[in-house]
Every structure is written in structure tokens, then in C-alpha cells.
Design a protein around this motif. Structure first.
Motif, PDB file in Angstrom:
ATOM      1  N   SER A  38       1.143  -0.603   0.317  1.00 29.09           N
ATOM      2  CA  SER A  38      -0.215  -0.254  -0.201  1.00 29.09           C
ATOM      3  C   SER A  38       0.920   1.512  -0.224  1.00 29.09           C
ATOM      4  N   SER A  39      -0.079   2.639  -0.345  1.00 29.67           N
ATOM      5  CA  SER A  39       1.279   3.597  -0.938  1.00 29.67           C
ATOM      6  C   SER A  39       1.671   3.720   1.552  1.00 29.67           C
ATOM      7  N   ALA A  40       1.039   4.514   2.006  1.00 30.38           N
ATOM      8  CA  ALA A  40       1.352   4.743   3.272  1.00 30.38           C
ATOM      9  C   ALA A  40       2.446   3.046   3.839  1.00 30.38           C
ATOM     10  N   TYR A  41       2.769   2.558   3.544  1.00 29.30           N
ATOM     11  CA  TYR A  41       4.186   1.653   3.935  1.00 29.30           C
ATOM     12  C   TYR A  41       4.918   2.075   3.495  1.00 29.30           C
ATOM     13  N   LYS A  42       5.160   2.461   2.643  1.00 28.35           N
ATOM     14  CA  LYS A  42       6.299   2.999   1.674  1.00 28.35           C
ATOM     15  C   LYS A  42       6.541   5.082   2.337  1.00 28.35           C
ATOM     16  N   LYS A  43       5.127   5.325   2.504  1.00 27.59           N
ATOM     17  CA  LYS A  43       5.814   6.906   3.474  1.00 27.59           C
ATOM     18  C   LYS A  43       6.555   7.002   4.281  1.00 27.59           C
ATOM     19  N   THR A  44       7.427   8.291   4.640  1.00 32.30           N
ATOM     20  CA  THR A  44       7.249   8.687   5.834  1.00 32.30           C
ATOM     21  C   THR A  44       6.691   8.422   6.495  1.00 32.30           C
ATOM     22  N   TYR A  45       7.179   8.666   7.483  1.00 30.24           N
ATOM     23  CA  TYR A  45       5.984   9.381   8.742  1.00 30.24           C
ATOM     24  C   TYR A  45       5.821  10.147   8.885  1.00 30.24           C
ATOM     25  N   GLY A  46       6.789  11.474   8.101  1.00 31.74           N
ATOM     26  CA  GLY A  46       6.274  12.500   8.109  1.00 31.74           C
ATOM     27  C   GLY A  46       5.364  12.828   6.817  1.00 31.74           C
ATOM     28  N   ASN A  47       5.547  12.117   5.697  1.00 32.46           N
ATOM     29  CA  ASN A  47       4.826  12.831   4.904  1.00 32.46           C
ATOM     30  C   ASN A  47       3.002  11.874   4.542  1.00 32.46           C
ATOM     31  N   ARG A  48       2.899  11.100   5.972  1.00 30.22           N
ATOM     32  CA  ARG A  48       1.776  10.622   6.017  1.00 30.22           C
ATOM     33  C   ARG A  48       0.889  11.917   7.061  1.00 30.22           C
ATOM     34  N   VAL A  49       1.356  12.898   8.043  1.00 26.83           N
ATOM     35  CA  VAL A  49       0.473  13.437   9.147  1.00 26.83           C
ATOM     36  C   VAL A  49      -0.741  13.988   8.764  1.00 26.83           C
ATOM     37  N   SER A  50      -0.696  14.125   7.001  1.00 29.39           N
ATOM     38  CA  SER A  50      -1.796  14.734   6.590  1.00 29.39           C
ATOM     39  C   SER A  50      -3.139  13.608   6.205  1.00 29.39           C
ATOM     40  N   ASN A  51      -2.844  13.016   6.067  1.00 34.33           N
ATOM     41  CA  ASN A  51      -3.806  11.425   6.120  1.00 34.33           C
ATOM     42  C   ASN A  51      -4.525  11.858   7.059  1.00 34.33           C
ATOM     43  N   PHE A  52      -4.622  11.855   7.958  1.00 31.98           N
ATOM     44  CA  PHE A  52      -4.986  12.427   9.179  1.00 31.98           C
ATOM     45  C   PHE A  52      -6.015  13.935   9.334  1.00 31.98           C
ATOM     46  N   SER A  53      -6.802  13.663  10.249  1.00 32.98           N
ATOM     47  CA  SER A  53      -7.195  15.051  10.956  1.00 32.98           C
ATOM     48  C   SER A  53      -7.221  14.858  11.880  1.00 32.98           C
ATOM     49  N   ASN A  54      -6.998  13.554  13.017  1.00 30.66           N
ATOM     50  CA  ASN A  54      -7.239  13.548  14.363  1.00 30.66           C
ATOM     51  C   ASN A  54      -5.704  14.204  15.155  1.00 30.66           C
ATOM     52  N   LEU A 110       1.918  11.156  14.547  1.00 31.76           N
ATOM     53  CA  LEU A 110       3.477  11.495  13.563  1.00 31.76           C
ATOM     54  C   LEU A 110       4.620  12.525  13.806  1.00 31.76           C
ATOM     55  N   GLU A 111       3.776  13.720  13.469  1.00 32.51           N
ATOM     56  CA  GLU A 111       4.902  14.496  13.645  1.00 32.51           C
ATOM     57  C   GLU A 111       6.627  14.152  14.794  1.00 32.51           C
ATOM     58  N   THR A 112       5.673  13.396  16.087  1.00 36.15           N
ATOM     59  CA  THR A 112       6.890  13.349  17.360  1.00 36.15           C
ATOM     60  C   THR A 112       7.715  11.919  16.424  1.00 36.15           C
ATOM     61  N   MET A 113       7.170  10.969  16.034  1.00 38.42           N
ATOM     62  CA  MET A 113       8.301  10.273  15.669  1.00 38.42           C
ATOM     63  C   MET A 113       9.308  10.841  14.963  1.00 38.42           C
ATOM     64  N   GLU A 114       8.553  11.858  13.178  1.00 34.27           N
ATOM     65  CA  GLU A 114       9.463  11.939  12.237  1.00 34.27           C
ATOM     66  C   GLU A 114      10.670  12.678  13.153  1.00 34.27           C
ATOM     67  N   ARG A 115      10.373  13.374  13.963  1.00 31.81           N
ATOM     68  CA  ARG A 115      11.610  14.444  15.189  1.00 31.81           C
ATOM     69  C   ARG A 115      12.319  13.991  15.539  1.00 31.81           C
ATOM     70  N   LYS A 116      12.081  12.681  16.336  1.00 31.24           N
ATOM     71  CA  LYS A 116      12.722  12.198  17.360  1.00 31.24           C
ATOM     72  C   LYS A 116      13.084  10.688  16.611  1.00 31.24           C
ATOM     73  N   LYS A 117      13.114  10.333  14.912  1.00 27.72           N
ATOM     74  CA  LYS A 117      13.502   9.349  14.766  1.00 27.72           C
ATOM     75  C   LYS A 117      13.165   8.498  15.452  1.00 27.72           C
ATOM     76  N   SER A 118      11.642   7.882  16.285  1.00 32.35           N
ATOM     77  CA  SER A 118      11.698   7.049  16.920  1.00 32.35           C
ATOM     78  C   SER A 118       9.870   6.524  16.791  1.00 32.35           C
ATOM     79  N   ASN A 119       9.963   4.684  16.387  1.00 37.05           N
ATOM     80  CA  ASN A 119       9.517   4.224  15.938  1.00 37.05           C
ATOM     81  C   ASN A 119       8.818   3.151  17.766  1.00 37.05           C
ATOM     82  N   LEU A 120       9.001   3.724  18.175  1.00 38.23           N
ATOM     83  CA  LEU A 120       9.260   2.395  19.633  1.00 38.23           C
ATOM     84  C   LEU A 120       8.546   3.059  20.975  1.00 38.23           C
ATOM     85  N   ALA A 121       7.307   2.449  21.477  1.00 41.80           N
ATOM     86  CA  ALA A 121       6.721   2.258  22.524  1.00 41.80           C
ATOM     87  C   ALA A 121       7.273   1.897  23.738  1.00 41.80           C
ATOM     88  N   VAL A 122       7.585   2.165  24.779  1.00 39.49           N
ATOM     89  CA  VAL A 122       7.309   1.724  26.009  1.00 39.49           C
ATOM     90  C   VAL A 122       6.808   1.089  26.759  1.00 39.49           C
TER      91      VAL A 122
END
Ligand code: 6AU
Length: 278
Positions: free
Chosen positions: A1-17, A24-36
Motif C-alpha cells: 500500500s502507499s502508506a507502507y512506503k511513505k515516511t512518517y512525516g509525509n503521512r501527517v496529512s492523511n489524518f485529521s485527528n 507522526l510528527e513526534t516520530m519524524e522529529r525523534k527518529k523513533s518508532n518505539l513505545a515503551v
């Protein structure tokens, strides 16, 4: 799918919430996809683990709590948690797994001892009651800009959340994109359960995936683990949720905890880079 290949930052506009955008902005900024996932029973251990991990690397995206397992809880803990999230720029996910009728979950979400909606950016729910549960939770969470994940699948051996149950969960989310921002699942859900006439090619949901471990295959109670690479690169999940893989069995060994968090963070991000650059 398209989202699979997109950067996290480029997916921000896919959401209204707003919570989805924040994640997504935090992931892009922190370069992290980890939830502890901090499943400890002492409030001081919870605070100590966050303090150990967050400032040192500043990479952790999320802290996921089970606030109802804290033995010495009082609301001053929430004030401390809120202070930490502002100081270190991370997101809270209270893993409440709501599962009742709309009216009841609205009360459980807004009221009681924990007042989850007042502090947790994100929470989750089982789709088993049907649309009623989204109606109830969104009546509280939407005005506050909160987000919801539905449990479309589970990580445990023999989970009943499979097949048409999973498809129905995705259909419920599709009808409530303003509040339901994604799933707890084991793989991407784009297009799952959609009819042939429906165009779901631009659909985007956040997939948070538990059951992640680098050193174990599971536990003695049915939990099953796979690696960050299998989850992010192999199955297209967006965020890895790691608990015992990071804090182990000794929640006081702060140095080890920070080092393990770093290890999972690095693996998760490398798997994401491999995915978008592949
Ligand atoms: O890494 P662990 O096994 O120590 O912890 C995994 C965490 C726990 C579970 O309550 C949660 O992830 N979890 C969930 C969630 C996040 O909803 C769903 C699921 O299917 N499996 C699972 O382990 O806090």
C-alpha cells in the motif's frame, strides 16, 4: 500500500485527528518508532523508568501504561506524568482495553479514580461491543483531541481476534476516521474487509504492534514475540510496543533499561528505513 512506503512525516496529512498528527510528527522529529510499555506496580518505579529512559536518549516516542496496576496510586502521579511528558516531549498511551457498552465506557474513560481522558493522548478498545463503544469513547475523547486504537488482532497464542472479527474491526474504524486512528494488530490493515466498489488505496491507519522481543520467543502465559524487523519491515507495522524486553524482570536496573531501550529503538528505526528505502 502507499502508506507502507511513505515516511512518517509525509503521512501527517492523511489524518485529521490531532493525536495521530502529533504521533507522526513526534516520530519524524525523534527518529523513533518505539513505545515503551511500563508494566510495573509501583508508582516510583514507573517514574524512575521514564526518567531513566526519556532524558538520556530523548528518543522514546511513547510510554504505555496500565495505570490500574499501580498499587500506590494517587492523582499526584498523573501530575508528575504530565510534567514529564512536557519536559521530554513524548506521548502517553493508557492501555485500558475498554470493552463495554458506550454509556459505560464513556464513564470509565472520563471518570473514576484515573480520569484517563484527561491525561492520556491515546487509548485502546476491543471492538467486541460494536459501534457503541466508539460512540461512547468518542463522546469524551474527541472534544479533547484524543485518539483511539481498536484491537483488530492480538499477540497471544490462540487469539480469537482473527478473520471476520478483524475485518469488522477495520470497517468500524473506517466509519470513524476522526477518532479511530489505527489498530493494535500484527500487520497492516489497509483495505482489509473493504468491498470491491470501495476505493481504499489512500487509506492510512497507524499500526501499533505488541509482542516484540529480541531475546525471547514468548512467555509462559501465551505471549508470542517477534523482532522489530519482522514487525516493521516484514508486516508493515508502524510502532513497536516493547515491555519486558526493555525493563526485564528487575525494574530498578536503570542503566540496563536505558541501554535496552536504545537497542530496540535502533532496531525499530533501521527496519523502518529499510522499508521506506527498499
Ligand atoms: O512486551 P511485553 O510482553 O512485556 O508487554 C506487552 C504489552 C503488555 C500487553 O498488555 C500489551 O503489550 N499487549 C496489547 C496491547 C498493547 O494492547 C495487545 C496484545 O495483543 N498483546 C499485548 O501484549 O502491556
Amino acid at each position: 500500500s502507499s502508506a507502507y512506503k511513505k515516511t512518517y512525516g509525509n503521512r501527517v496529512s492523511n489524518f485529521s485527528n490531532p493525536t495521530a498528527k502529533l504521533i507522526l510528527e513526534t516520530m519524524e522529529r525523534k527518529k523513533s518508532n518505539l513505545a515503551v510499555s511500563v508494566d510495573v506496580t509501583d508508582a516510583n518505579d514507573l517514574l524512575a523508568i521514564i526518567e531513566a529512559v526519556a532524558p538520556y536518549h530523548s528518543h522514546e516516542l511513547f510510554f504505555k501504561t496500565h495505570i490500574d496496576i499501580i498499587q500506590n496510586f494517587d492523582f499526584s502521579l498523573i501530575e508528575k506524568l504530565q510534567h514529564l511528558s512536557q519536559k521530554y516531549d513524548f506521548v502517553y498511551f493508557e492501555d485500558r482495553k475498554f470493552a463495554d457498552i458506550g454509556n459505560t465506557v464513556a464513564l470509565q474513560y472520563s471518570s473514576g479514580v484515573y480520569k484517563i481522558a484527561s491525561w492520556s493522548h491515546l487509548t485502546n478498545a476491543h471492538p467486541v461491543p460494536g459501534l457503541s463503544i466508539i460512540k461512547g469513547l468518542s463522546s469524551v475523547g474527541l472534544p479533547l483531541g484524543r485518539g483511539l486504537l481498536l484491537l483488530a488482532e492480538m499477540s497471544t497464542k490462540g487469539s480469537l481476534a482473527v478473520g471476520t472479527y478483524t475485518e469488522e474491526a477495520v470497517r468500524m474504524a473506517r466509519q470513524n476516521r476522526d477518532f479511530v486512528i489505527g489498530f493494535i494488530a500484527q500487520k497492516r490493515m489497509d483495505g482489509v474487509g473493504s468491498s470491491e466498489e470501495e476505493d481504499t488505496s489512500d487509506e492510512d491507519f497507524l499500526i501499533l504492534t505488541p509482542g516484540i522481543g529480541l531475546d525471547a520467543k514468548g512467555d509462559s502465559m501465551g505471549q508470542q514475540y517477534r523482532t522489530p524487523r519482522e514487525a516493521i519491515f516484514g508486516s508493515g507495522c508502524d510502532i513497536i510496543i516493547v515491555g519486558r524486553g526493555i525493563y526485564g524482570t528487575d525494574s530498578k536496573a536503570v542503566d540496563t533499561i536505558a541501554a535496552q531501550a536504545e537497542r530496540y529503538m535502533a532496531e525499530g528505526w533501521a527496519a523502518y528505513l529499510a522499508r521506506i528505502n527498499n
